[in-house]
Design an enzyme around this catalytic site. Structure first.
Site, short mmCIF file in Angstrom:
data_model
loop_
_atom_site.label_atom_id
_atom_site.label_comp_id
_atom_site.label_asym_id
_atom_site.label_seq_id
_atom_site.Cartn_x
_atom_site.Cartn_y
_atom_site.Cartn_z
N GLY A 270 7.53 25.12 11.36
CA GLY A 270 8.54 24.15 11.79
C GLY A 270 8.29 23.72 13.21
CB CYS B 153 34.40 18.12 30.09
SG CYS B 153 35.62 18.79 31.23
CE1 TYR C 121 15.17 24.80 14.04
CE2 TYR C 121 13.23 25.08 15.45
CZ TYR C 121 13.88 25.28 14.24
OH TYR C 121 13.24 25.96 13.22
NE ARG D 117 15.00 24.96 21.16
CZ ARG D 117 14.23 25.47 22.09
NH1 ARG D 117 13.89 24.76 23.16
NH2 ARG D 117 13.77 26.71 21.99
CE1 TYR E 86 19.29 29.54 19.45
CE2 TYR E 86 18.14 27.44 19.64
CZ TYR E 86 18.85 28.36 18.88
OH TYR E 86 19.10 28.10 17.57
#
Length: 450
Positions: free
Chosen positions: A299, A367, A397, A335, A339
């Site tokens: 992927g 915000c 992603y 992301r 992450y």
């Protein structure tokens, strides 16, 4: 592990370093940053920002390189693109034309794949929570394989296939209890992760499944995690799978296929990214002598370098720290906030490559305090309102995880192919968001009657 959100100016790659390791990017002295030969400022002027951009030739080049690594070892390999990383029809069609099938994780992805012309024989269905309706669709379309994630799912699949008058092909997805040495939130093969069947239970279950009349087990599947950078976890996981194949066969059962999953990592920051040759070598070493049909589910390795997020500076804000506020936000690219991931950020203007830099915190307008793309990141010291920037390696992603939080509509998407470019998803409007909502009549009736 993924790099932490704060940058380290002493070790972060420079703008020339980022260009050197990304062959699709070039800085032109007149037109500024080019992606696959197209000036990004031209696209920004035509469609606005934020804007997702995908490079078709980059995707084709990587798809061919991955296949070539296995061909060089004379190791036949079925390729199923993990479409959760990027599910646009254009991406799926390009990969179908390169001979790839798909690995799906929802009924919606199945519909997308079929619409893109991918044959059911090229579809593998993974995912820990398949609904009855999704399993029924998989059986009715006669897809290549359902990767069963639990004892309960196996027996449920058998019941559904019986009701459909079909026999479903399936593999047991094994949880081998291997640490993929990646970010905690993208590790999937450890004991305690929600994915797969505990490997000791899977051997016994394989034998039990022989009594099922409407499921035919064809083999085993595994997926250890994402953004894996070293051979060790792959080798450990595949060796465990090989031992299971031998044990199952010793008990008198047939194992025709092994699905090796995905997980091959890329260079975002300063990682030493493995080549496809590494993965091909590990699979050949551990599984190559088992006489099974092999498949992988890449992927991120395919899709991440094919994309970037083009943004414009809304404002700079002096303080401690100094801020650059972009018109993209965490609702567009989740992301970094989700992450703590690191993405290269480059100026688009040609002067940006040689201008003096300073450290900025680069944020979005949402915000939330977590709406931060980078801390202590070098950008030109004279960065100002209206300047264009590019967030790199967002093809995986990125757009697929976008939301409309803060009533921020989905950004426009553009495909570049052989010097041409075209909008492949129009920018959503706030009117589009509102039009999708309905209001109960009793609420508006109160307005009518006071």
């Amino acid at each position: 592990m993924s790099a932490p959100l704060p940058s380290d100016p002493a070790t972060d790659p420079s703008f020339p370093d980022m260009l050197e390791t990304r062959p699709s990017l070039k800085m032109d002295a007149r037109d500024g940053l080019l992606f696959e030969g197209v000036p990004l400022h031209v696209i920004a002027a035509a469609v606005g920002t934020p804007c997702w951009i995908t490079g078709a030739e980059t995707l084709r080049r990587r798809a061919k390189a991955l296949r070539a690594a296995f061909e060089a070892r004379n190791l036949p390999m079925n390729m199923h693109f993990a479409m959760k990383s990027q599910d646009h029809q254009a991406t799926l069609i390009i990969l179908r034309q390169c001979g790839y099938g798909v690995d799906i994780v929802s009924g919606g992805e199945m519909q997308r794949a079929l619409h893109a012309g991918i044959q059911p024989s090229g579809i593998v269905f993974s995912g820990v929570g398949k609904s009855d309706a999704e399993l029924r669709a998989a059986v009715e379309h006669d897809i290549a394989q359902v990767n069963v994630e639990s004892v309960e799912e196996l027996y449920r699949l058998d019941e559904i296939a019986r009701a459909c008058g079909r026999v479903a092909r399936a593999a047991l997805r094994v949880n081998p209890d291997v640490d993929a040495d990646t970010h905690d939130k993208i590790s999937t093969g450890r004991a305690g992760d929600k994915f797969g069947i505990e490997h000791r239970r899977a051997v016994a279950l394989y034998g039990e499944a022989a009594s099922l009349k409407n499921v035919r087990l064809v083999g085993l599947a595994v997926h250890l995690g994402s953004q894996m950078l070293t051979a060790g976890p792959f080798r450990e996981g595949y060796l465990r799978l090989a031992d299971m194949v031998r044990e199952i066969r010793a008990a008198g059962h047939s194992v025709e296929a092994v699905d090796c999953g995905g997980g091959l990592g890329i260079r975002y920051r300063d990682e030493i990214a493995p080549s496809p040759d590494m993965l091909a070598g590990v699979i050949a070493e551990t599984l190559g002598d088992l006489d099974v049909r092999l498949s992988i589910e890449p992927g991120r390795w395919l899709s991440a370098p094919t994309g970037l997020l083009l943004t414009r500076v809304i404002e700079t804000k002096a303080g401690n720290p100094d801020f650059v506020v972009l018109d993209a936000a965490m609702n567009d690219l989740a992301r970094p906030s989700l992450y703590e991931s690191w993405h290269g950020i480059m100026p688009v203007a040609p002067s940006g490559l040689t201008s003096p830099t300073k450290l900025w915190d680069i944020v979005g307008p949402v915000c939330e305090s977590s709406d931060i793309f980078a801390r202590d990141r070098a950008l030109p010291a004279d960065t100002k309102r209206g300047d264009l920037t590019a967030l790199l390696d967002t093809g995986a992603y990125g757009s697929v995880m976008s939301s409309t939080y803060n009533s921020r509509p989905f950004a426009v998407q553009v495909l570049i192919d052989n010097g041409k470019w075209e909008i492949i998803r129009q920018r959503q409007s706030v009117e589009d968001l509102i039009a999708a909502e309905t209001v109960p009549k009793w609420l508006t009736a109160k307005d009518d009657h006071g």
